[in-house]
Design an enzyme around this catalytic site. Structure first.
Site, mmCIF file in Angstrom:
data_model
loop_
_atom_site.group_PDB
_atom_site.id
_atom_site.type_symbol
_atom_site.label_atom_id
_atom_site.label_comp_id
_atom_site.label_asym_id
_atom_site.label_seq_id
_atom_site.Cartn_x
_atom_site.Cartn_y
_atom_site.Cartn_z
ATOM 1 N N SER A 99 0.796 -1.234 0.000
ATOM 2 C CA SER A 99 0.000 0.000 0.000
ATOM 3 C C SER A 99 0.823 1.276 0.000
ATOM 4 C CB SER A 99 -0.956 0.010 1.191
ATOM 5 O OG SER A 99 -2.057 -0.824 0.952
ATOM 6 N N LYS A 155 0.055 3.808 -2.581
ATOM 7 C CA LYS A 155 -0.921 4.887 -2.451
ATOM 8 C C LYS A 155 -0.272 6.268 -2.290
ATOM 9 C CE LYS A 155 -4.633 1.990 -0.540
ATOM 10 N NZ LYS A 155 -3.983 0.741 -0.105
ATOM 11 N N SER A 201 -5.645 3.404 4.835
ATOM 12 C CA SER A 201 -5.168 2.694 3.649
ATOM 13 C C SER A 201 -6.307 1.990 2.909
ATOM 14 C CB SER A 201 -4.090 1.677 4.032
ATOM 15 O OG SER A 201 -3.359 1.261 2.901
ATOM 16 N N LYS A 232 3.143 6.496 5.036
ATOM 17 C CA LYS A 232 2.279 5.419 4.544
ATOM 18 C C LYS A 232 2.880 4.052 4.859
ATOM 19 C CE LYS A 232 -1.435 4.065 2.693
ATOM 20 N NZ LYS A 232 -1.329 2.931 3.651
#
Length: 393
Positions: free
Chosen positions: A67, A70, A127, A230
């Site tokens: 993720s 992202k 997320s 993140k």
């Protein structure tokens, strides 16, 4: 904390303590030796403003980024916001496709409406894959078109080891990135300061309190100075993190890929960041010394032009060594008119141990027009008027 993570943290702490008894170079070497053992496949530590790499471990190894993908999704959303394509208050209707995403999600229903800001919050904090795809569809019309733009933007940023196949980071053959590339796109996203309004949220809610959001990045709560950014976790990628933090004007980005546990992921990132904060500082850039003198002008209405420095406010140096900086400068001997204010006329370099710590331009403070017969006549009458006024006083 996992066994290896705790061991590395203790080793790094010992190295930092011993470093007080050593020269700065020896202390840095000892800490880097400890960091080389951090429990992950790949890692990098980058200073955010300059992009200078302070530590790396297999930083160009192509791996599934999970993720952390992202970060690029959010970067394109913020760039679209800045371009006026839509606003934070724009309402987005969830498509059947976005609602079908698995993994982390906020359980969007087909046809459900949320604002861009709510979807950004869900993506950055929890997320949420469904929210990320809904944003991608808003930007480019479909996830396929959005992914094409993701790859295009990656090339523009010089991310040579990255190929995206989706907007979420869900495992897919060929969907890879590197620690270096992730640091590059993290740095680019952080150029939009508004992202930290979302990436630093620890807990929040959506749907009037019905849906709880908890940040997947534990550093937001437990590590002083954290600004984001993140996490990522899949079976293929392992535990990953792009962590950003700022202390005493020094902004750092630590990327960890392929850790075996969440604790090892966070422990490795903390070790990288603590190393950076312990060994480097963001110092005020010293002014040119000696001061810049006016530059002769050829064929202009003025004989000289004042110069100004294009220096950044602060520069990255090893901690405690800003007073050891030396200066080199290269300047034109003169400048032919005409030219505008802000014309580059040279360069100043700040060196530490012979290595360049900073380079910045020297610029003209004003513009100067070319001397023409009309300009010369105007100057003549101006000087004559001044002489007459002086003679009557």
């Amino acid at each position: 904390m996992a066994k290896h993570s705790g061991r590395i943290a203790r080793l790094l702490a010992v190295c930092l303590f011993v470093g007080q008894l050593l020269t700065p170079l020896a202390a840095a070497d000892a800490a880097q030796d400890a960091l080389a053992q951090i429990p992950c496949e790949s890692a990098i530590l980058m200073e955010q403003q300059s992009g200078r790499v302070l530590f790396e471990k297999q930083a160009d190894l192509a791996m599934p980024p999970a993720s952390i993908t992202k970060i690029m999704t959010l970067l394109l959303v913020f760039e679209a916001l800045e371009a006026g394509q839509f606003s934070l208050d724009t309402t987005v209707t969830c498509s059947d496709y976005a609602a079908s995403m698995g993994g982390s999600q906020i359980w969007l229903e087909p046809g459900e409406k949320m604002t861009v800001e709510e979807l950004i919050k869900a993506t950055a904090v929890s997320s949420a894959n469904d929210a990320a795809v809904a944003l991608g569809e808003l930007v480019s019309g479909s996830e396929e078109a959005f992914v094409a733009r993701m790859n295009e933007r990656a090339k523009e940023l010089g991310m040579t080891g990255t190929t995206f196949y989706n907007a979420t980071g869900l495992d897919e053959e060929g969907h890879v990135s590197t620690a270096r590339d992730i640091a590059i796109m993290s740095r680019e996203l952080l150029k939009h300061p508004q992202i930290t309004e979302y990436s630093t949220i620890w807990m929040d809610t959506l749907r009037g309190g019905e849906t709880q959001l908890v940040n997947t990045n534990k550093l937001v709560r437990y590590f002083d100075g954290t600004t984001g950014l993140k996490t990522g976790t899949t079976d293929s990628a392992g535990y990953c993190l792009s962590a950003s933090a700022t202390r005493d004007h020094l902004p750092l980005i630590a990327v960890v890929l392929g850790a075996k546990t969440g604790d090892e992921r966070f422990g490795a990132a903390k070790g990288l960041l603590e190393y950076g904060f312990s060994h480097y500082e963001s110092a005020e850039t010293p002014p040119p010394s000696p001061p810049l003198e006016p530059l002769p002008v050829q064929g202009g209405v003025s004989r000289t032009v004042e110069l100004v420095s294009g220096a950044p406010e602060r520069i990255l140096v090893e901690k405690g060594r800003s007073g050891e900086l030396t200066e080199e400068r290269e300047l034109k001997e003169s400048l032919p008119a005409p030219f505008e204010a802000g014309t580059p006329v040279g360069t100043v370099r700040l060196l530490l141990d012979g290595e360049m710590a900073c380079e910045y331009p020297v610029l003209t403070a004003q513009g100067v027009e070319r001397m023409t017969p009309g300009a010369a006549l105007g100057l003549f009458w101006k000087e004559l008027t001044r002489m007459r006024r002086d003679s009557t006083e």
